[in-house]
Structures are given as structure tokens and as C-alpha cells.
Write a protein that holds these residues in place. Structure first.
Motif, PDB file in Angstrom:
ATOM      1  N   ALA A  30       0.848  -1.195   0.000  1.00  0.00           N
ATOM      2  CA  ALA A  30       0.000   0.000   0.000  1.00  0.00           C
ATOM      3  C   ALA A  30       0.881   1.243   0.000  1.00  0.00           C
ATOM      4  N   ALA A  31       0.404   2.278  -0.680  1.00  0.00           N
ATOM      5  CA  ALA A  31       1.206   3.498  -0.793  1.00  0.00           C
ATOM      6  C   ALA A  31       0.297   4.713  -0.840  1.00  0.00           C
ATOM      7  N   SER A  32       0.876   5.879  -0.617  1.00  0.00           N
ATOM      8  CA  SER A  32       0.068   7.092  -0.592  1.00  0.00           C
ATOM      9  C   SER A  32       0.946   8.308  -0.822  1.00  0.00           C
ATOM     10  N   TRP A  33       0.273   9.387  -1.172  1.00  0.00           N
ATOM     11  CA  TRP A  33       0.902  10.707  -1.258  1.00  0.00           C
ATOM     12  C   TRP A  33       0.262  11.605  -0.206  1.00  0.00           C
ATOM     13  N   HIS A  34       1.097  12.404   0.435  1.00  0.00           N
ATOM     14  CA  HIS A  34       0.663  13.358   1.429  1.00  0.00           C
ATOM     15  C   HIS A  34       1.256  14.717   1.060  1.00  0.00           C
ATOM     16  N   ARG A  35       0.731  15.770   1.651  1.00  0.00           N
ATOM     17  CA  ARG A  35       1.323  17.082   1.429  1.00  0.00           C
ATOM     18  C   ARG A  35       1.227  17.922   2.684  1.00  0.00           C
ATOM     19  N   ARG A  42       0.348  18.079   7.916  1.00  0.00           N
ATOM     20  CA  ARG A  42       0.443  17.182   6.770  1.00  0.00           C
ATOM     21  C   ARG A  42      -0.904  16.495   6.566  1.00  0.00           C
ATOM     22  N   GLU A  43      -1.328  16.406   5.314  1.00  0.00           N
ATOM     23  CA  GLU A  43      -2.602  15.771   5.017  1.00  0.00           C
ATOM     24  C   GLU A  43      -2.438  14.689   3.954  1.00  0.00           C
ATOM     25  N   LEU A  44      -3.287  13.679   4.050  1.00  0.00           N
ATOM     26  CA  LEU A  44      -3.316  12.616   3.052  1.00  0.00           C
ATOM     27  C   LEU A  44      -3.994  13.138   1.789  1.00  0.00           C
ATOM     28  N   VAL A  45      -3.334  12.959   0.654  1.00  0.00           N
ATOM     29  CA  VAL A  45      -3.869  13.426  -0.621  1.00  0.00           C
ATOM     30  C   VAL A  45      -4.506  12.279  -1.399  1.00  0.00           C
ATOM     31  N   SER A  59     -10.594  17.580  -2.069  1.00  0.00           N
ATOM     32  CA  SER A  59     -10.109  18.768  -2.767  1.00  0.00           C
ATOM     33  C   SER A  59      -9.346  18.446  -4.051  1.00  0.00           C
ATOM     34  N   VAL A  60      -8.928  17.188  -4.239  1.00  0.00           N
ATOM     35  CA  VAL A  60      -8.172  16.842  -5.444  1.00  0.00           C
ATOM     36  C   VAL A  60      -8.902  15.878  -6.345  1.00  0.00           C
TER      37      VAL A  60
END
Length: 116
Positions: A30-35, A42-45, A59-60
């Protein structure tokens, strides 16, 4: 075991960028992008499972696409129609498999700046 993120830069609103995140690990689960924007948490995108099920923060949705290339052990984030509020340091995170063990690992972050 490391993740390396790259692809950030300075773009104008409405333009696109593609972020990449690579590893030398045996595989990515499992993988993810955060910003993290200046002054914010920091939030999960976006996230993606081993079976390629994806999820996005509201929002995306409709603008960003998370994907993976299992043969290249690479994670992507295609960002279209960028907005000034997308300006942030973007981090990839993944459960990496190496030597039969799983390691949750963060990439070093790549800066995305969207100008108006």
C-alpha cells in the motif's frame, strides 16, 4: 530501504505536474501521497492499495490521479489543473517489502509551487 520522490517544481495555475516516487525495495505494498503546506498539518492526498484501489481527498478528486508501476517499483501522482492552494511539499509513503519484512517508509518530499 528508501523512497525517493521527485518531479516537483514551479508551475502556473491550471498547469500539470507528475510526481514520481521510486525505491530499491523488492516491492511496494500500500502506498500514498501526502502534502504539507506552510503553517498547516500534513494531510493525506491520495492512496492506492496493492490491488490498485484508489482514494482521494475531496479537494483533489477529478484533478489528481495516483498510480503505480509494479515492474519499476514506482509510485506516481499526476496532478492536473493545479491550483494555488495545492502549493505544498509532497511526500510519498509506502509499505516496502525487503528481505521478507515490511517497512513503512517516507520519501524526502518534493516541493510543488503553484503561482496565480
Amino acid at each position: 530501504v528508501q523512497l525517493q520522490a521527485f518531479g516537483g517544481g514551479l508551475v502556473q495555475a491550471g498547469e500539470s505536474l507528475r510526481l514520481s516516487c521510486t525505491t530499491s525495495a523488492d516491492s511496494i505494498n500500500a502506498a500514498s501521497w501526502h502534502r504539507q503546506a506552510p503553517g498547516k498539518q500534513r494531510e493525506l492526498v491520495a492512496s492506492i492499495t496493492t490491488g490498485c484501489t484508489t482514494d482521494y481527498t475531496d479537494s483533489v478528486k477529478g484533478r489528481f490521479t495516483i498510480s503505480r508501476d509494479n515492474a519499476r517499483e514506482t509510485l506516481y501522482l499526476q496532478m492536473n489543473n493545479l491550483k494555488t492552494e495545492d502549493t505544498a511539499v509532497y511526500y510519498c509513503n509506502a509499505d516496502l517489502r525487503m528481505f521478507g519484512k515490511t517497512y513503512n517508509t517516507w520519501g524526502q518530499g518534493t516541493l510543488v509551487t503553484v503561482s496565480s
